[in-house]
Write a protein that holds these residues in place. Structure first.
Motif, PDB file in Angstrom:
ATOM      1  N   LEU A 142      -8.843  -6.375  -5.613  1.00  0.00           N
ATOM      2  CA  LEU A 142      -7.962  -5.307  -5.555  1.00  0.00           C
ATOM      3  C   LEU A 142      -8.906  -4.105  -4.988  1.00  0.00           C
ATOM      4  O   LEU A 142      -9.148  -3.346  -4.057  1.00  0.00           O
ATOM      5  CB  LEU A 142      -6.651  -4.579  -6.174  1.00  0.00           C
ATOM      6  N   HIS A 143     -10.047  -4.388  -5.531  1.00  0.00           N
ATOM      7  CA  HIS A 143     -11.121  -3.458  -5.645  1.00  0.00           C
ATOM      8  C   HIS A 143     -12.420  -3.789  -4.801  1.00  0.00           C
ATOM      9  O   HIS A 143     -12.454  -3.127  -3.423  1.00  0.00           O
ATOM     10  CB  HIS A 143     -12.136  -3.280  -6.822  1.00  0.00           C
ATOM     11  N   ARG A 144     -12.288  -4.902  -4.642  1.00  0.00           N
ATOM     12  CA  ARG A 144     -12.773  -5.711  -3.312  1.00  0.00           C
ATOM     13  C   ARG A 144     -12.672  -5.556  -1.756  1.00  0.00           C
ATOM     14  O   ARG A 144     -12.931  -4.877  -0.891  1.00  0.00           O
ATOM     15  CB  ARG A 144     -12.988  -7.440  -3.698  1.00  0.00           C
TER      16      ARG A 144
ATOM     17  N   ASN B  16      -2.060  -2.561  -9.948  1.00  0.00           N
ATOM     18  CA  ASN B  16      -2.254  -1.669  -9.683  1.00  0.00           C
ATOM     19  C   ASN B  16      -3.657  -1.142  -9.572  1.00  0.00           C
ATOM     20  O   ASN B  16      -4.129  -1.039 -10.909  1.00  0.00           O
ATOM     21  CB  ASN B  16      -1.339  -0.441  -8.960  1.00  0.00           C
ATOM     22  N   VAL B  17      -4.462  -0.919  -8.304  1.00  0.00           N
ATOM     23  CA  VAL B  17      -5.151   0.142  -8.603  1.00  0.00           C
ATOM     24  C   VAL B  17      -5.222   1.382  -7.890  1.00  0.00           C
ATOM     25  O   VAL B  17      -4.550   1.471  -6.782  1.00  0.00           O
ATOM     26  CB  VAL B  17      -6.320  -0.669  -7.873  1.00  0.00           C
TER      27      VAL B  17
ATOM     28  N   LEU C 188       0.660  -1.081  -0.052  1.00  0.00           N
ATOM     29  CA  LEU C 188      -0.752   0.473  -0.226  1.00  0.00           C
ATOM     30  C   LEU C 188       1.161   1.299   0.123  1.00  0.00           C
ATOM     31  O   LEU C 188       2.030   1.448   1.145  1.00  0.00           O
ATOM     32  CB  LEU C 188      -0.999  -0.137   0.912  1.00  0.00           C
ATOM     33  N   VAL C 189       0.699   1.781  -1.274  1.00  0.00           N
ATOM     34  CA  VAL C 189       1.266   3.742  -1.171  1.00  0.00           C
ATOM     35  C   VAL C 189       0.274   4.595  -1.054  1.00  0.00           C
ATOM     36  O   VAL C 189      -0.389   4.676  -1.910  1.00  0.00           O
ATOM     37  CB  VAL C 189       2.029   2.883  -2.640  1.00  0.00           C
ATOM     38  N   ASN C 190       1.510   5.258  -0.305  1.00  0.00           N
ATOM     39  CA  ASN C 190       0.326   6.509  -0.004  1.00  0.00           C
ATOM     40  C   ASN C 190       0.944   7.741  -1.206  1.00  0.00           C
ATOM     41  O   ASN C 190       1.865   7.165  -2.177  1.00  0.00           O
ATOM     42  CB  ASN C 190       0.537   6.888   1.270  1.00  0.00           C
ATOM     43  N   ALA C 191      -0.087   8.947  -0.959  1.00  0.00           N
ATOM     44  CA  ALA C 191       0.368  10.202  -2.572  1.00  0.00           C
ATOM     45  C   ALA C 191       2.216  10.445  -2.240  1.00  0.00           C
ATOM     46  O   ALA C 191       1.926  11.230  -3.284  1.00  0.00           O
ATOM     47  CB  ALA C 191      -0.534  11.463  -1.778  1.00  0.00           C
ATOM     48  N   SER C 192       2.323   9.826  -1.104  1.00  0.00           N
ATOM     49  CA  SER C 192       4.005  11.008  -0.887  1.00  0.00           C
ATOM     50  C   SER C 192       4.363  10.024  -1.885  1.00  0.00           C
ATOM     51  O   SER C 192       5.929  10.541  -1.737  1.00  0.00           O
ATOM     52  CB  SER C 192       3.951  11.394   0.552  1.00  0.00           C
TER      53      SER C 192
ATOM     54  N   PHE D 135      -2.838   0.211  -4.768  1.00  0.00           N
ATOM     55  CA  PHE D 135      -3.008  -0.928  -3.984  1.00  0.00           C
ATOM     56  C   PHE D 135      -1.906  -1.213  -4.874  1.00  0.00           C
ATOM     57  O   PHE D 135      -3.004  -1.829  -6.107  1.00  0.00           O
ATOM     58  CB  PHE D 135      -4.186  -1.012  -3.658  1.00  0.00           C
ATOM     59  N   VAL D 136      -0.719  -2.167  -4.589  1.00  0.00           N
ATOM     60  CA  VAL D 136      -0.087  -2.288  -5.524  1.00  0.00           C
ATOM     61  C   VAL D 136      -0.225  -4.171  -5.556  1.00  0.00           C
ATOM     62  O   VAL D 136       0.868  -4.324  -3.965  1.00  0.00           O
ATOM     63  CB  VAL D 136       1.298  -2.056  -6.048  1.00  0.00           C
TER      64      VAL D 136
END
Length: 420
Positions: free
Chosen positions: A83-85, A58-59, A7-11, A66-67
């Motif tokens: 991933l959407h689920r 990823n989404v 999980l990767v944030n906006a930064s 979410f990778v």
């Protein structure tokens, strides 16, 4: 199938990782970060990124990437749907799916991921089953778990897991029996200077909130079901009956779920609900330019256009904008050259307008690029495609439930294109 999830944030920081088959080094995400740097917008990152030994799928949801890391070829949409689920499950459990919410409930997050994926393959993804396996966090339960050292994991196997309707738990009871359905449509459109539609399509969903006692069997029929293209159903829908009669027949899950999503791509069926009149001009040899923009409703069936927000990417040579809105407020960022106008609700008797002047940088030539504009809006109680629910019937139970249908249209990527 899925080896790891990051999980990767906006930064661009990895704030959570989960491994199933084997531990994959974080360095595999360097390929993702390279693709992120090349992308002009956050949502333009390619969904599938090949690397020498893995595939990264990823989404982007709620400003979090979410990778998933895959070692062998799999259908990409299978992973994307999973991933959407995962995101929908987090939102169902925590109310919101944000970095803070995930960090605050990190134990529950790992418990959920352990149940949703078994050795890399999807296992339990239905909300009803998961809530019997792992209790949703509450303040009281968190305090008790902290004191006693217990967990949120349930002690019994979910009753619905071994039934023919695994999406619905048994023994459901409610004092008030109710079923609500929201028909939500997003319109994506590109409109040229003359107001003609270049492309237009509608992405629609029907979200449901069903709280009914027992094991009800519902049927939902439409006035004009032939409008729907490319329909995707929840597993509860009996597909053969839809193919034969264009009627949705299903035993619903308990609580909130997405009944179906659909697509309307025929341009003659897509009505454009707002129009834009504009005059954006720069004089040759002058450091001043003129900006005039007016919005108005169009083909809204008498419904009000609300929550209107206009954003325009002005040319790089623009130094400042001195504008006067007839309603709402505007902001201009001199660094990014982004103009935002928060209009609010459009009054057909007094159309909102934004007029004024723009200043060019010293020595800057007359801009030759086209400013783009994006419009966001909402229209309550209207499905712009014309889709209407005819009736909702219930079988298998003797009580009479309360039923409600709500419609809403909102803008997706809605872009009138200007020419200077």
């Amino acid at each position: 199938m899925i080896h790891s999830l990051f999980l990767v944030n906006a930064s661009g920081d990895i704030f959570l990782e989960k491994h199933w088959k084997s531990v994959v080094s974080r360095s595999v995400c360097d390929y993702f970060f390279e693709a992120l740097e090349r992308a002009t917008e956050p949502e333009n990152v390619p969904p599938v990124i090949p690397t020498p030994h893995h595939y990264l799928i990823n989404v982007l949801r709620h400003r979090i990437y979410f990778v998933a890391v895959i070692q062998s070829e799999v259908p990409p949409l299978f992973v994307i749907e999973f991933l959407h689920r995962v995101v929908d499950t987090f939102q169902d459990y925590f109310g919101v799916c944000t970095e803070a919410a995930i960090k605050d409930n990190v134990v529950v997050v790992y418990e959920l991921l352990e149940e949703m994926l078994d050795n890399g393959f999807p296992l339990a993804t239905e909300s009803n089953i998961l809530k019997e396996l792992i209790k949703p966090p509450t303040i009281l339960r968190t305090v008790v778990n902290t004191i006693t050292g217990s967990t949120n994991v349930g002690e019994q196997l979910p009753t619905g897991q071994l039934s023919v309707v695994p999406w619905r738990r048994t023994g459901v009871k409610y004092t008030n029996n109710e079923a609500y359905f929201d028909v939500i449509e997003e319109i994506d459109a590109i409109i040229d200077k003359s107001g003609s539609t270049i492309t237009a399509e509608i992405q629609g969903v029907i979200d449901a909130c069903v709280k009914l006692t027992g094991m009800p069997d519902l049927t939902l029929s439409f006035m004009n079901p032939r409008l729907l293209d490319d329909v995707s159903f929840h597993p509860c829908v009996r597909f053969k009956r839809w193919e034969a009669e264009r009627i949705l027949s299903f035993i619903p899950p308990d609580g909130n779920f997405r009944l179906l999503s659909y697509h309307v791509s025929s341009q003659n069926l897509v009505a454009i609900p707002v129009y834009v009149k504009h005059n954006i001009s720069f004089r040759e040899g002058s450091s001043q330019g003129r900006f005039e923009l007016t919005l108005g409703p169009k083909q809204t069936m008498g419904k009000a256009v609300e929550s209107v927000l206009v954003s325009s990417q002005l040319p790089r040579g623009v130094l400042n904008a001195n504008l006067n809105p007839s309603q709402g407020t505007y902001t201009f960022d001199p660094v990014t050259k982004l103009l935002s106008w928060d209009v609010g609700k459009i009054n057909p008797q007094k159309l909102p307008s934004l007029k004024g002047s723009m200043s060019l940088q010293a020595g800057a030539s007359k801009p030759d690029e086209n400013p783009t504009i994006n419009i966001q809006f909402k229209i309550q109680q209207l499905a712009i495609s014309g889709l209407k629910v005819n009736r909702l019937d219930m079988y298998g139970e003797k009580y009479k439930p309360f039923k409600g249908i709500k419609y809403m249209t909102k803008a997706g990527k809605f872009q009138p294109h200007f020419l200077i």
